[in-house]
Motif scaffolding. Structure first.
Motif, short mmCIF file in Angstrom:
data_model
loop_
_atom_site.label_atom_id
_atom_site.label_comp_id
_atom_site.label_asym_id
_atom_site.label_seq_id
_atom_site.Cartn_x
_atom_site.Cartn_y
_atom_site.Cartn_z
N MET A 1 -4.05 -14.42 6.14
CA MET A 1 -4.28 -14.64 4.72
C MET A 1 -4.09 -16.12 4.41
SD MET A 1 -2.12 -13.78 1.36
CE MET A 1 -1.29 -12.36 1.94
N ALA A 2 -4.99 -16.70 3.66
CA ALA A 2 -4.85 -18.10 3.30
C ALA A 2 -4.72 -18.22 1.79
CB ALA A 2 -6.04 -18.90 3.78
N ILE A 3 -3.79 -19.04 1.36
CA ILE A 3 -3.65 -19.31 -0.06
C ILE A 3 -4.09 -20.74 -0.26
CG2 ILE A 3 -2.03 -19.52 -1.98
CD1 ILE A 3 -0.21 -17.55 -0.40
N VAL A 4 -5.09 -20.93 -1.05
CA VAL A 4 -5.61 -22.28 -1.28
C VAL A 4 -5.28 -22.66 -2.71
CG1 VAL A 4 -7.69 -23.69 -1.32
CG2 VAL A 4 -7.48 -21.87 0.35
N VAL B 1 -2.11 -22.88 2.58
CA VAL B 1 -0.97 -22.18 3.16
C VAL B 1 -1.53 -20.95 3.87
CG1 VAL B 1 1.23 -21.03 2.71
CG2 VAL B 1 0.50 -22.93 1.25
N TYR B 2 -1.37 -20.92 5.18
CA TYR B 2 -1.98 -19.87 6.00
C TYR B 2 -0.88 -18.97 6.54
CZ TYR B 2 -5.31 -17.75 9.20
OH TYR B 2 -6.12 -16.85 9.85
N LEU B 3 -0.90 -17.71 6.11
CA LEU B 3 0.16 -16.78 6.53
C LEU B 3 -0.30 -15.92 7.69
CD1 LEU B 3 0.51 -16.66 2.98
CD2 LEU B 3 2.62 -15.84 3.99
N VAL B 4 0.53 -15.86 8.70
CA VAL B 4 0.23 -15.03 9.87
C VAL B 4 1.41 -14.12 10.12
CG1 VAL B 4 -0.40 -15.03 12.32
CG2 VAL B 4 -1.01 -16.98 10.91
N ASP B 5 1.12 -12.85 10.37
CA ASP B 5 2.16 -11.91 10.69
C ASP B 5 2.60 -12.12 12.14
OD1 ASP B 5 3.66 -9.62 11.10
OD2 ASP B 5 2.44 -8.46 9.70
N ALA B 6 3.80 -12.65 12.34
CA ALA B 6 4.27 -12.98 13.70
C ALA B 6 4.54 -11.73 14.52
CB ALA B 6 5.53 -13.84 13.62
N TYR B 7 4.57 -10.60 13.85
CA TYR B 7 4.86 -9.33 14.51
C TYR B 7 3.60 -8.68 15.08
CZ TYR B 7 6.45 -4.48 14.91
OH TYR B 7 6.74 -3.22 15.36
N GLU B 8 2.47 -8.95 14.45
CA GLU B 8 1.22 -8.30 14.87
C GLU B 8 0.50 -9.14 15.92
OE1 GLU B 8 -0.81 -5.46 11.99
OE2 GLU B 8 -0.40 -7.19 10.75
N LYS B 9 1.03 -9.09 17.12
CA LYS B 9 0.51 -9.96 18.18
C LYS B 9 -0.94 -9.62 18.55
CE LYS B 9 5.06 -10.85 20.06
NZ LYS B 9 5.96 -10.89 21.21
N ASP B 10 -1.31 -8.37 18.37
CA ASP B 10 -2.70 -7.99 18.71
C ASP B 10 -3.71 -8.51 17.70
OD1 ASP B 10 -1.65 -6.33 16.80
OD2 ASP B 10 -2.57 -4.49 17.56
N LEU C 1 -0.28 -25.73 5.93
CA LEU C 1 1.04 -25.17 6.23
C LEU C 1 0.81 -23.78 6.81
CD1 LEU C 1 4.13 -24.78 6.04
CD2 LEU C 1 3.82 -24.18 3.62
N ILE C 2 1.19 -23.58 8.06
CA ILE C 2 1.05 -22.28 8.71
C ILE C 2 2.41 -21.58 8.65
CG2 ILE C 2 0.26 -21.05 10.79
CD1 ILE C 2 -1.78 -23.18 9.86
N LEU C 3 2.45 -20.43 8.00
CA LEU C 3 3.69 -19.67 7.93
C LEU C 3 3.60 -18.44 8.81
CD1 LEU C 3 4.54 -19.71 4.08
CD2 LEU C 3 5.65 -21.05 5.90
N GLY C 4 4.47 -18.36 9.81
CA GLY C 4 4.57 -17.17 10.67
C GLY C 4 5.62 -16.27 10.05
N LYS C 5 5.19 -15.15 9.47
CA LYS C 5 6.15 -14.31 8.74
C LYS C 5 6.61 -13.09 9.52
CE LYS C 5 2.62 -11.71 6.35
NZ LYS C 5 2.17 -11.06 5.16
N LYS C 6 7.59 -12.41 8.98
CA LYS C 6 8.21 -11.19 9.56
C LYS C 6 8.99 -11.46 10.84
CE LYS C 6 4.78 -8.18 7.44
NZ LYS C 6 3.98 -6.98 7.48
#
Ligand SMILES: Nc1nc2c(ncn2[C@@H]2O[C@H](COP(=O)(O)OP(=O)(O)OP(=O)(O)O)[C@@H](O)[C@H]2O)c(=O)[nH]1
Length: 118
Positions: A1-4, A17-26, A50-55
């Protein structure tokens, strides 16, 4: 998901701001594809990312280095802390890991990116 975020008056994009779920490796490959598309968008060429690796509170979530690697950002990120890139053609981009539920990590990311917003 990207928030611009766009500045209200000029319709100029200030930051991605680019959010990536750090848990969903697949889903990292899918995330990389989306991120690459944004990074190669000419209209965003000088916009800080800004890349945010969440969870990261979830067991087995990827580490920062792992996420960096899978997103193709190893050796590409521009450094945390105060890094003056004003006189270069380098676009600021950095990875910060966070947990939304534990309310940690993202503050550092937003603080970092704020130095590149006029
Ligand atoms: N444990 C944990 N849960 C989180 C975190 N961030 C969001 N969630 C929860 O995850 C659930 C789904 O939220 P998100 O993953 O943010 O939503 P999303 O990105 O739109 O969902 P997808 O597109 O399916 O990935 C919600 O219940 C959130 O509360 C986090 O850092 N840690």
């Amino acid at each position: 998901m990207a928030i611009v975020t766009e500045s209200q008056q000029e319709h100029r994009v200030d930051v991605v701001v680019y959010l990536v779920d750090a848990y969903e490796k697949d889903r990292f490959a899918e995330s990389k594809k989306e991120l690459d598309a944004l990074l190669s968008d000419e209209g965003l060429a000088s916009v800080p990312f800004l890349i945010l690796g969440k969870k990261i509170d979830i067991l087995y979530a990827a580490s920062e280095d792992e996420l960096r690697y899978h997103l193709g950002l190893t050796g590409v990120t521009t450094g945390k802390g105060k890094v003056n890139l004003a006189d270069s053609n380098v676009r600021p981009i950095e990875v910060f890991m966070c947990s939304i539920v534990r309310r940690m990590g993202y503050g550092d990311g937003f603080k970092w990116v704020s130095q590149y917003i006029n």
